[in-house]
Design a protein around this motif. Structure first.
Motif, PDB file in Angstrom:
ATOM      1  N   GLN A   1      -6.843  -3.305   8.575  1.00 18.38           N
ATOM      2  CA  GLN A   1      -7.046  -2.057   9.313  1.00 18.38           C
ATOM      3  C   GLN A   1      -5.904  -1.073   9.054  1.00 18.38           C
ATOM      4  OE1 GLN A   1      -7.955  -2.443  13.498  1.00 18.38           O
ATOM      5  NE2 GLN A   1      -8.781  -0.369  13.491  1.00 18.38           N
ATOM      6  N   THR A   2      -4.672  -1.553   9.116  1.00 18.08           N
ATOM      7  CA  THR A   2      -3.521  -0.692   8.820  1.00 18.08           C
ATOM      8  C   THR A   2      -3.578  -0.196   7.385  1.00 18.08           C
ATOM      9  OG1 THR A   2      -2.114  -1.799  10.434  1.00 18.08           O
ATOM     10  CG2 THR A   2      -1.006  -0.621   8.659  1.00 18.08           C
ATOM     11  N   MET A   3      -3.945  -1.060   6.470  1.00 19.18           N
ATOM     12  CA  MET A   3      -4.004  -0.680   5.060  1.00 19.18           C
ATOM     13  C   MET A   3      -5.039   0.419   4.831  1.00 19.18           C
ATOM     14  SD  MET A   3      -3.746  -4.619   3.741  1.00 19.18           S
ATOM     15  CE  MET A   3      -4.000  -4.387   1.992  1.00 19.18           C
ATOM     16  N   LEU A   4      -6.207   0.274   5.441  1.00 17.36           N
ATOM     17  CA  LEU A   4      -7.259   1.272   5.273  1.00 17.36           C
ATOM     18  C   LEU A   4      -6.885   2.597   5.940  1.00 17.36           C
ATOM     19  CD1 LEU A   4     -10.319  -1.087   5.757  1.00 17.36           C
ATOM     20  CD2 LEU A   4      -9.722   0.144   3.662  1.00 17.36           C
ATOM     21  N   THR A   5      -6.191   2.522   7.063  1.00 18.67           N
ATOM     22  CA  THR A   5      -5.709   3.744   7.718  1.00 18.67           C
ATOM     23  C   THR A   5      -4.714   4.470   6.823  1.00 18.67           C
ATOM     24  OG1 THR A   5      -6.019   2.760   9.917  1.00 18.67           O
ATOM     25  CG2 THR A   5      -4.524   4.647   9.755  1.00 18.67           C
TER      26      THR A   5
ATOM     27  N   GLU B   1     -17.422  -5.417   7.275  1.00 20.92           N
ATOM     28  CA  GLU B   1     -16.318  -5.370   8.230  1.00 20.92           C
ATOM     29  C   GLU B   1     -15.283  -4.334   7.795  1.00 20.92           C
ATOM     30  OE1 GLU B   1     -16.339  -6.840  11.100  1.00 20.92           O
ATOM     31  OE2 GLU B   1     -18.272  -7.771  10.630  1.00 20.92           O
ATOM     32  N   LEU B   2     -14.994  -4.278   6.513  1.00 20.64           N
ATOM     33  CA  LEU B   2     -14.067  -3.269   6.001  1.00 20.64           C
ATOM     34  C   LEU B   2     -14.638  -1.872   6.201  1.00 20.64           C
ATOM     35  CD1 LEU B   2     -12.970  -4.988   2.648  1.00 20.64           C
ATOM     36  CD2 LEU B   2     -11.683  -4.877   4.789  1.00 20.64           C
ATOM     37  N   TYR B   3     -15.948  -1.744   6.007  1.00 24.23           N
ATOM     38  CA  TYR B   3     -16.612  -0.451   6.188  1.00 24.23           C
ATOM     39  C   TYR B   3     -16.442   0.042   7.629  1.00 24.23           C
ATOM     40  CZ  TYR B   3     -20.352   3.068   5.989  1.00 24.23           C
ATOM     41  OH  TYR B   3     -21.068   4.245   6.034  1.00 24.23           O
ATOM     42  N   LYS B   4     -16.594  -0.856   8.592  1.00 17.34           N
ATOM     43  CA  LYS B   4     -16.440  -0.487  10.003  1.00 17.34           C
ATOM     44  C   LYS B   4     -15.023  -0.018  10.316  1.00 17.34           C
ATOM     45  CE  LYS B   4     -19.919  -3.758  11.766  1.00 17.34           C
ATOM     46  NZ  LYS B   4     -20.091  -5.015  12.559  1.00 17.34           N
TER      47      LYS B   4
ATOM     48  N   LEU C   1     -11.457   5.581  -4.583  1.00 17.55           N
ATOM     49  CA  LEU C   1     -10.851   4.259  -4.372  1.00 17.55           C
ATOM     50  C   LEU C   1     -11.906   3.188  -4.162  1.00 17.55           C
ATOM     51  CD1 LEU C   1      -8.125   2.668  -3.724  1.00 17.55           C
ATOM     52  CD2 LEU C   1      -8.728   3.020  -1.331  1.00 17.55           C
ATOM     53  N   ILE C   2     -11.655   2.018  -4.749  1.00 21.12           N
ATOM     54  CA  ILE C   2     -12.409   0.802  -4.423  1.00 21.12           C
ATOM     55  C   ILE C   2     -11.427  -0.172  -3.794  1.00 21.12           C
ATOM     56  CG2 ILE C   2     -13.764  -1.136  -5.308  1.00 21.12           C
ATOM     57  CD1 ILE C   2     -14.629   0.611  -7.639  1.00 21.12           C
ATOM     58  N   PHE C   3     -11.815  -0.765  -2.668  1.00 22.17           N
ATOM     59  CA  PHE C   3     -10.909  -1.664  -1.946  1.00 22.17           C
ATOM     60  C   PHE C   3     -11.635  -2.943  -1.538  1.00 22.17           C
ATOM     61  CE2 PHE C   3      -9.112  -3.485   1.915  1.00 22.17           C
ATOM     62  CZ  PHE C   3      -7.752  -3.498   1.649  1.00 22.17           C
ATOM     63  N   ALA C   4     -10.941  -4.079  -1.701  1.00 24.65           N
ATOM     64  CA  ALA C   4     -11.388  -5.366  -1.165  1.00 24.65           C
ATOM     65  C   ALA C   4     -10.147  -6.200  -0.878  1.00 24.65           C
ATOM     66  CB  ALA C   4     -12.302  -6.090  -2.150  1.00 24.65           C
ATOM     67  N   GLY C   5     -10.150  -6.917   0.221  1.00 22.31           N
ATOM     68  CA  GLY C   5      -8.955  -7.667   0.590  1.00 22.31           C
ATOM     69  C   GLY C   5      -9.260  -8.930   1.357  1.00 22.31           C
ATOM     70  N   PHE C   6      -8.215  -9.627   1.719  1.00 21.01           N
ATOM     71  CA  PHE C   6      -8.337 -10.849   2.499  1.00 21.01           C
ATOM     72  C   PHE C   6      -8.433 -10.507   3.985  1.00 21.01           C
ATOM     73  CE2 PHE C   6      -6.046 -13.735  -0.766  1.00 21.01           C
ATOM     74  CZ  PHE C   6      -7.264 -14.005  -1.375  1.00 21.01           C
TER      75      PHE C   6
ATOM     76  N   ILE D   1       0.835  -1.204   0.000  1.00 17.74           N
ATOM     77  CA  ILE D   1       0.000   0.000   0.000  1.00 17.74           C
ATOM     78  C   ILE D   1       0.870   1.254   0.000  1.00 17.74           C
ATOM     79  CG2 ILE D   1      -1.599   1.383   1.408  1.00 17.74           C
ATOM     80  CD1 ILE D   1      -3.041  -0.824  -0.023  1.00 17.74           C
ATOM     81  N   GLN D   2       1.949   1.246   0.770  1.00 21.71           N
ATOM     82  CA  GLN D   2       2.820   2.417   0.818  1.00 21.71           C
ATOM     83  C   GLN D   2       3.458   2.689  -0.542  1.00 21.71           C
ATOM     84  OE1 GLN D   2       2.991   4.582   3.547  1.00 21.71           O
ATOM     85  NE2 GLN D   2       3.802   5.777   1.833  1.00 21.71           N
ATOM     86  N   SER D   3       3.904   1.642  -1.219  1.00 23.55           N
ATOM     87  CA  SER D   3       4.457   1.813  -2.567  1.00 23.55           C
ATOM     88  C   SER D   3       3.389   2.333  -3.532  1.00 23.55           C
ATOM     89  CB  SER D   3       5.025   0.491  -3.077  1.00 23.55           C
ATOM     90  OG  SER D   3       6.137   0.086  -2.322  1.00 23.55           O
TER      91      SER D   3
END
Length: 432
Positions: free
Chosen positions: A348-352, A376-379, A337-342, A319-321
């Motif tokens: 949580q760190t990625m979304l922050t 869960e990602l939304y929360k 942005l659209i995001f979906a992950g495992f 994500i940082q790159s």
């Protein structure tokens, strides 16, 4: 029973229920029954948290430009079962896959009956080694996860590469960089050179210690070989590569981001090591091949107006790159942005990390046992403008159509599995 490819797809899909099972005893047993085809391949083994696929792509294109038949084993696949195994940019054919699967299947049954059921990835690895032993000159093997206990760690390479070390797959590899580095360093073999990318000094110390213990010559980026960026444009990056007794080389790449300069420098160093081992390399052809290198789903611009970018940034370091590359573009329009992950990743760190850089964030999910639920990602997302869509196709449709009207930029990131689905969908949608 397995005359049709669709039947094999169903078998392998059901095999996913076995999950991830670290350890090498099953794959070793399976390969032994197949005559150990991994011993009949000239391999380069590549581990690392991020950058494996890009480094392999640069190396692949350079070697192909020199006339070698280059096999590539990579994961996850961007295009189903056939997308794991390549020779010279071409996926293994359905007929080849069916034939090799039928060759492997009787031994899978033997292991099943012995209580050592091989996983989907182990079966895929066995098929890959059979294929490479028969059809390639050189094979580039990407580690699936970690290194020491990864299924691919049964090969005997001429060279090992460790691109970097960052926190990822912590449930399997450990909670510290030192623990993860120890897993990555597990691919280092006695007396076999290892090329190491930029990384945390503690992780580097672990890798160098293990390499020293195995008498493996070590070549570390920014310690033993170097690059200096010379030019950056929307279409390419140019840098100067330097290693004692070689170069300097002027290297031009098309992929975006400083991290791609580092990845391609690892590939150049690998070519030097191959030359010193006696492989014939025409450097002008090699550098032309490196320039042509491109990977689907790695900061891939799939549409220019409006700007639509896909990137499989699936852990905090990735994500940082991803964010660094966006900032280097100086794109002035609003970004969505659209995001979906495992769910087993540090979402949580990625979304922050992502939240401050986008005008809105849309959270969604996809069909996979490991996929995090959209709600869960939304929360977990603190963005003031966040949206939830359970159906990722509808989310993509709406934001793409809005971007066409507003000319805002759309970025889609997260799991590589998700990016593969979106990429296939957008190829159809954007071609209409």
């Amino acid at each position: 029973m397995f005359d049709r490819f669709e039947n094999i797809e169903l078998f392998m899909e059901n095999r996913q229920n076995l999950g991830i099972k670290p350890g090498l005893h099953r794959i070793r047993h399976l390969l032994e029954m197949l005559g150990n085809p991994q011993n009949d391949t000239i391999a380069i083994h590549v581990a690392g948290t991020n950058g494996k696929g890009s480094t392999i792509c640069y190396l692949q294109q350079a070697l192909q430009a020199n006339g070698y038949r280059v096999g590539v084993f990579s994961s996850p696949s961007m295009s189903g079962l056939l997308g794991y195994i390549f020779c010279n940019n071409n996926k293994i054919t359905k007929n080849q896959f069916i034939s090799l699967f039928r060759e492997v299947y009787p031994y899978v049954r033997i292991l099943d009956e012995a209580g050592e059921a091989p996983t989907e990835f182990e079966i895929m690895t066995a098929i890959a080694f059979l294929y490479f032993s028969r059809f390639t000159d050189i094979t580039l093997i990407e580690v699936g996860m970690g290194g020491r206990e990864d299924t691919t760690n049964v090969c005997h390479p001429i060279l090992s590469i460790i691109t970097n070390v960052a926190l990822d797959h912590t449930a399997f590899l450990g909670d510290t960089l030192e623990e993860i580095a120890c897993h990555k360093a597990g691919i280092i073999k006695n007396n076999i050179p290892v090329i190491v990318g930029k990384m945390n000094q503690k992780a580097l110390a672990i890798i160098k210690h293990i390499a020293c213990r195995k008498s493996a010559p070590t070549y570390t980026l920014l310690n033993d070989f170097f690059y200096e960026r010379l030019e950056q444009s929307p279409h390419h990056q140019i840098y100067q590569f330097q290693y004692a007794g070689w170069g300097p080389f002027r290297v031009c790449i098309r992929m975006k981001g400083t991290h791609q300069v580092a990845n391609s420098a690892l590939a150049v160093m690998a070519l030097i090591q191959m030359t010193e081992q006696g492989f014939s390399i025409d450097w002008q052809k090699a550098l032309n091949g490196i320039y042509r290198a491109h990977i689907p789903g790695r900061f891939e611009v799939v549409h220019s107006d409006p700007l639509i970018v896909l990137d499989g940034a699936h852990n905090p370091a990735g994500i940082q790159s991803f964010l660094d590359t966006i900032q280097s573009m100086n794109h002035r329009n609003k970004k969505h942005l659209i995001f979906a992950g495992f769910k087993d990743k540090d979402v949580q760190t990625m979304l922050t990390q992502l939240t401050p850089y986008f005008s809105s964030i849309t959270l969604t999910s996809f069909n996979h046992p490991r996929a995090a639920k959209a709600k869960e990602l939304y929360k977990l997302t603190k963005s003031r403008q966040k949206y939830l869509w359970h159906n990722w196709k509808k989310a993509v449709d709406i934001l793409v159509d809005r971007s066409k009207i507003s000319h805002h930029a759309l970025f889609i990131t997260g799991s590589l599995h998700f990016i593969a689905l979106v990429r296939h969908y957008l190829q159809t949608k954007l071609s209409r």
